[in-house]
Scaffold this motif. Structure first.
Motif, PDB file in Angstrom:
ATOM      1  N   TYR A  52      94.456 -72.129 -32.135  1.00  0.00           N
ATOM      2  CA  TYR A  52      94.704 -72.515 -33.523  1.00  0.00           C
ATOM      3  C   TYR A  52      93.458 -73.157 -34.131  1.00  0.00           C
ATOM      4  CZ  TYR A  52      96.994 -74.592 -37.556  1.00  0.00           C
ATOM      5  OH  TYR A  52      97.327 -74.953 -38.828  1.00  0.00           O
ATOM      6  N   LEU A  53      92.801 -74.021 -33.344  1.00  0.00           N
ATOM      7  CA  LEU A  53      91.587 -74.669 -33.855  1.00  0.00           C
ATOM      8  C   LEU A  53      90.533 -73.627 -34.213  1.00  0.00           C
ATOM      9  CD1 LEU A  53      91.226 -77.790 -31.506  1.00  0.00           C
ATOM     10  CD2 LEU A  53      92.233 -77.653 -33.787  1.00  0.00           C
ATOM     11  N   GLU A  54      90.443 -72.615 -33.346  1.00  0.00           N
ATOM     12  CA  GLU A  54      89.436 -71.591 -33.636  1.00  0.00           C
ATOM     13  C   GLU A  54      89.805 -70.785 -34.876  1.00  0.00           C
ATOM     14  OE1 GLU A  54      88.037 -69.140 -30.377  1.00  0.00           O
ATOM     15  OE2 GLU A  54      87.362 -67.706 -31.900  1.00  0.00           O
ATOM     16  N   GLN A  55      91.099 -70.576 -35.027  1.00  0.00           N
ATOM     17  CA  GLN A  55      91.534 -69.854 -36.237  1.00  0.00           C
ATOM     18  C   GLN A  55      91.145 -70.618 -37.490  1.00  0.00           C
ATOM     19  OE1 GLN A  55      95.778 -69.115 -35.404  1.00  0.00           O
ATOM     20  NE2 GLN A  55      95.252 -67.059 -36.063  1.00  0.00           N
ATOM     21  N   ILE A  56      91.332 -71.936 -37.431  1.00  0.00           N
ATOM     22  CA  ILE A  56      90.979 -72.747 -38.599  1.00  0.00           C
ATOM     23  C   ILE A  56      89.467 -72.663 -38.829  1.00  0.00           C
ATOM     24  CG2 ILE A  56      90.881 -75.093 -39.542  1.00  0.00           C
ATOM     25  CD1 ILE A  56      93.442 -75.720 -38.025  1.00  0.00           C
ATOM     26  N   GLU A  57      88.751 -72.767 -37.707  1.00  0.00           N
ATOM     27  CA  GLU A  57      87.298 -72.778 -37.799  1.00  0.00           C
ATOM     28  C   GLU A  57      86.755 -71.503 -38.428  1.00  0.00           C
ATOM     29  OE1 GLU A  57      84.396 -74.736 -34.627  1.00  0.00           O
ATOM     30  OE2 GLU A  57      85.058 -72.739 -34.068  1.00  0.00           O
ATOM     31  N   THR A  58      87.383 -70.369 -38.074  1.00  0.00           N
ATOM     32  CA  THR A  58      86.820 -69.093 -38.519  1.00  0.00           C
ATOM     33  C   THR A  58      87.535 -68.514 -39.746  1.00  0.00           C
ATOM     34  OG1 THR A  58      88.223 -67.996 -36.924  1.00  0.00           O
ATOM     35  CG2 THR A  58      85.959 -68.425 -36.245  1.00  0.00           C
ATOM     36  N   ALA A  59      88.539 -69.228 -40.248  1.00  0.00           N
ATOM     37  CA  ALA A  59      89.297 -68.690 -41.391  1.00  0.00           C
ATOM     38  C   ALA A  59      88.407 -68.612 -42.636  1.00  0.00           C
ATOM     39  CB  ALA A  59      90.506 -69.580 -41.672  1.00  0.00           C
ATOM     40  N   LYS A  60      88.641 -67.559 -43.393  1.00  0.00           N
ATOM     41  CA  LYS A  60      87.894 -67.429 -44.652  1.00  0.00           C
ATOM     42  C   LYS A  60      88.898 -67.266 -45.790  1.00  0.00           C
ATOM     43  CE  LYS A  60      83.629 -65.372 -42.934  1.00  0.00           C
ATOM     44  NZ  LYS A  60      83.942 -65.031 -41.541  1.00  0.00           N
ATOM     45  N   ILE A  70      94.599 -83.409 -40.396  1.00  0.00           N
ATOM     46  CA  ILE A  70      94.424 -82.365 -39.371  1.00  0.00           C
ATOM     47  C   ILE A  70      95.462 -82.533 -38.279  1.00  0.00           C
ATOM     48  CG2 ILE A  70      92.848 -81.487 -37.597  1.00  0.00           C
ATOM     49  CD1 ILE A  70      90.549 -82.249 -39.491  1.00  0.00           C
ATOM     50  N   ARG A  71      95.650 -83.801 -37.869  1.00  0.00           N
ATOM     51  CA  ARG A  71      96.627 -84.053 -36.808  1.00  0.00           C
ATOM     52  C   ARG A  71      97.995 -83.491 -37.202  1.00  0.00           C
ATOM     53  NH1 ARG A  71      94.795 -88.744 -35.232  1.00  0.00           N
ATOM     54  NH2 ARG A  71      95.809 -89.918 -36.909  1.00  0.00           N
ATOM     55  N   ARG A  72      98.367 -83.746 -38.428  1.00  0.00           N
ATOM     56  CA  ARG A  72      99.691 -83.287 -38.874  1.00  0.00           C
ATOM     57  C   ARG A  72      99.772 -81.755 -38.919  1.00  0.00           C
ATOM     58  NH1 ARG A  72     101.975 -87.334 -43.527  1.00  0.00           N
ATOM     59  NH2 ARG A  72     101.315 -89.256 -42.528  1.00  0.00           N
ATOM     60  N   LEU A  73      98.719 -81.145 -39.412  1.00  0.00           N
ATOM     61  CA  LEU A  73      98.730 -79.672 -39.484  1.00  0.00           C
ATOM     62  C   LEU A  73      98.837 -79.063 -38.086  1.00  0.00           C
ATOM     63  CD1 LEU A  73      95.980 -78.927 -42.162  1.00  0.00           C
ATOM     64  CD2 LEU A  73      98.425 -78.517 -42.356  1.00  0.00           C
ATOM     65  N   VAL A  74      98.048 -79.609 -37.179  1.00  0.00           N
ATOM     66  CA  VAL A  74      98.053 -79.068 -35.825  1.00  0.00           C
ATOM     67  C   VAL A  74      99.394 -79.335 -35.155  1.00  0.00           C
ATOM     68  CG1 VAL A  74      96.973 -79.258 -33.546  1.00  0.00           C
ATOM     69  CG2 VAL A  74      95.550 -79.231 -35.588  1.00  0.00           C
ATOM     70  N   TRP A  75      99.919 -80.509 -35.396  1.00  0.00           N
ATOM     71  CA  TRP A  75     101.204 -80.849 -34.792  1.00  0.00           C
ATOM     72  C   TRP A  75     102.291 -79.897 -35.276  1.00  0.00           C
ATOM     73  CZ3 TRP A  75     105.845 -82.780 -36.892  1.00  0.00           C
ATOM     74  CH2 TRP A  75     106.809 -83.145 -35.926  1.00  0.00           C
ATOM     75  N   LEU A  76     102.274 -79.617 -36.588  1.00  0.00           N
ATOM     76  CA  LEU A  76     103.271 -78.694 -37.128  1.00  0.00           C
ATOM     77  C   LEU A  76     103.177 -77.341 -36.434  1.00  0.00           C
ATOM     78  CD1 LEU A  76     103.224 -79.315 -40.983  1.00  0.00           C
ATOM     79  CD2 LEU A  76     105.153 -79.607 -39.428  1.00  0.00           C
ATOM     80  N   GLN A  77     101.958 -76.968 -36.175  1.00  0.00           N
ATOM     81  CA  GLN A  77     101.725 -75.674 -35.559  1.00  0.00           C
ATOM     82  C   GLN A  77     102.204 -75.634 -34.107  1.00  0.00           C
ATOM     83  OE1 GLN A  77     100.518 -73.583 -37.686  1.00  0.00           O
ATOM     84  NE2 GLN A  77     100.512 -71.815 -36.325  1.00  0.00           N
ATOM     85  N   LEU A  78     102.093 -76.739 -33.424  1.00  0.00           N
ATOM     86  CA  LEU A  78     102.343 -76.740 -31.977  1.00  0.00           C
ATOM     87  C   LEU A  78     103.671 -77.339 -31.557  1.00  0.00           C
ATOM     88  CD1 LEU A  78      98.854 -77.777 -30.562  1.00  0.00           C
ATOM     89  CD2 LEU A  78      99.821 -75.500 -30.722  1.00  0.00           C
TER      90      LEU A  78
END
Ligand code: AMP
Length: 573
Positions: A384-392, A418-426
């Motif tokens: 997920y982190l990589e997706q965020i990193e590479t999203a355009k 960021i914590r909240r977004l990642v938490w929602l995702q996971l």
């Protein structure tokens, strides 16, 4: 290095393959094409799907086709409709610049009327499944009287599927046949018999089993007990967040059941098997090709038509009996120079099957551990982190929503956001794998010893001494033989006159109950249920409580991350 332009193919074909991006002929093409162009003869090509065999026979076939003649000159027989369609699609591309060329594919599973019209429109090349072709011949919709070239593609598979008589009938009804080109992944007596009866002095061309020795395939196996097979599959899928794969099952029923279970759990998958009609299968293939599906759950026969080059994973839900089939399956990945993973889920008893494949196909397997919950969450986090990193994000998106987003979170700390977004995702994954057990076979035994059997379930079964179960060992044999369960997860066996009791770990209990309930012992229907605590203390009198067959409650919990769309990127290495 040989190039296509040095092969003396007609110019239209050279131009078309160049458009298709083919630069260098594959090994089978290098061997076969020059021979078939300069001195056509009967040949046998031993090559599998993925080696470029379609072009190996297709290009010479079109090269020799006289587009000025409006009769069938060449016939390709292939085992499945998917393969027919695929060959026809390739032929259309090869023949793009050949004005006046008509190729037609005919196969079962769709109304014959449209195909009758097509074969009457004077194609020079027909690609067909044997059954449908005979149907058309019997209706006198076409004539094979002037066919000069016949290709038997995947001959071993056609014979396996019971097409021997049909093939013989067709070959007998091609009186003008001058050349027969037989392609097969394997050579066996059936294939040889066809060759002996219908071909004259053929030359054989074999290419190394590219896909087997393909160093780009990582062959992995995971050892678990049979009742944990599905849960293991689920973990492997979750551990490969960008997967684009094929899950192979042995039976159509398994294929359907597993796909349904995964779909309920939110995975983007679909079954593909022979009981589905042609329309449905085409639809599934379309969704798979455009990557709205992350995986197809398929039987071997149905999967033969899948022509996709960027499969990242092949998963064997069960090992096939035949090592050749393993080769076919694993060859679906790591095509066209890419790398891929072939995973097999096996029980301890089935490890010998892995060794057999290793021996016969000179492949090295790696035993891998089934990931636990924490590993899966970590994997998804990085994904997920990589997706965020590479999203355009699209420019329009920012234009329309930027101000709303900014206004809403203006005062929130960036880290917190960021914590909240990642938490929602996971969070779904974390919840699903909260306290997940170790699925690696052998673990349950260690676990049960260390816990003093406390988490075990005691089961009642309605057979005992009067039924010939004279001792615990006999009961154990009956259970392990009928369920594929390892003996070491069963203990505290008590055999009584009319019934018996034994302990198993909680996760195995449901499987044993489901499987044994469908069995008989010496003609007596098995009844098996959980023996509740108080009954045990009273001396083992059973209750009527039994396990529910469906355990899909986990479905909605698992999820694939709410709004997270299946992403076709593959970064699971
Ligand atoms: P096949 O073994 O005929 O099923 O071909 C496997 C895939 O490889 C197909 O997608 C072909 O279009 C592709 N292919 C065949 N020959 C070549 C080549 N010489 N160079 C690149 N790709 C090829």
């Amino acid at each position: 290095m040989i190039s296509f332009s040095s092969l003396s193919l007609r110019e239209e074909l050279t131009r078309a393959v160049s458009d298709m991006g083919f630069e260098t002929p594959t090994p089978i093409q290098q061997k076969v094409i020059p021979q078939l162009l300069s001195q056509p003869s009967d040949i046998i090509g031993l090559a599998q799907t993925g080696t470029g065999k379609t072009a190996a026979f297709g290009l010479p076939l079109l090269h020799h086709t006289d587009v000025a003649q409006k009769h069938v000159q060449a016939l390709v027989l292939s085992p499945t409709r998917e393969l027919c369609m695929q060959i026809q699609e390739e032929f259309k591309k090869y023949g793009y610049y050949m004005r006046g060329l008509r190729t037609t594919a005919v196969y079962g599973g769709v109304p014959i009327s449209g195909q009758i019209r097509e074969v009457k429109a004077h194609p020079q090349v027909i690609v067909a499944t044997p059954g449908r072709l005979i149907d058309l011949l019997e209706r006198k919709a076409l004539s094979l009287d002037q066919v000069k070239y016949v290709v038997l593609d995947e001959a071993d598979e056609m014979l396996n599927m019971g097409f021997r008589e049909d093939i013989e009938f067709i070959l007998k009804n091609t009186p003008a046949r001058e050349f027969t080109w037989l392609f097969s992944a394997t050579m066996n007596n059936d294939v040889r018999n066809i060759a002996k009866r219908f071909m004259s002095k053929w030359q054989e061309f074999a290419v190394a089993k590219e896909n087997v020795t393909n160093e780009n395939i990582d062959h992995q196996y995971y050892v678990t007990n049979h009742h944990n097979r599905f849960e293991t599959l689920r973990r492997l899928l979750d551990f490969a967040p960008g997967i684009y794969g094929i899950i192979f099952t042995r039976t159509k029923q398994d294929c359907q059941d597993i796909a349904e279970k995964l779909m309920k759990m939110g995975y983007h998958v679909s079954p593909l098997h022979g009981d589905m009609d042609q329309k449905m299968r085409s639809k599934v293939m379309e969704r798979f090709k455009n990557k709205s599906l992350q995986c197809i759950v398929a039987t071997d026969v149905a999967a033969r038509g899948i022509d996709v080059n960027d499969i990242t994973h092949v998963i064997n839900y069960e090992l096939p009996d035949d090592p050749e089939v393993y080769t076919h399956r694993s060859g679906r990945t790591a095509r066209a120079g890419k790398s891929g993973i072939c995973m097999s889920i096996v029980t301890p008893k089935e490890i010998s099957g892995i060794r057999q494949v290793e021996r016969l196909s000179k492949t090295r397997f790696h035993k891998s551990d089934i990931p636990d919950g924490a590993e899966i969450v970590r994997k998804k986090l990085f994904y997920y982190l990589e997706q965020i990193e590479t999203a355009k994000p699209e420019a329009d998106f920012a234009k329309i929503y930027q101000s709303i987003i900014h206004e809403k979170f203006e005062d929130m700390d960036k880290d917190e956001l960021i914590r909240r977004l990642v938490w929602l995702q996971l969070k779904d994954t974390m919840e699903a794998y909260n306290e997940s057990e170790d699925l690696n076979a052998g673990y349950e035994q260690r676990e049960s010893r260390s816990r003093g059997n406390r988490s075990n379930v005691r089961l009642f079964i309605n057979i005992g001494m009067k039924d010939g179960i004279s001792n615990a060992e006999k009961l154990l044999h009956f259970i392990t033989d009928s369920t594929d369960i390892e003996a070491n997860i069963i203990d505290r066996i008590t055999v009584r006159d009319l019934s018996s009791f034994f302990n198993v770990s909680g996760s195995a209990a449901e499987y044993i109950v489901q499987t044994l309930s469908a069995k008989k012992y010496k003609g007596r229907k098995i009844r098996i249920e959980e023996a509740e605590q108080r009954d045990r203390e009273r001396g083992g009198f059973p209750t009527n409580r039994s396990f529910s067959r469906s355990n899909d409650g986990s479905g909605s919990r698992q999820g694939r991350g709410g709004s997270q769309k299946f992403n076709k990127r593959y970064n699971d290495k």
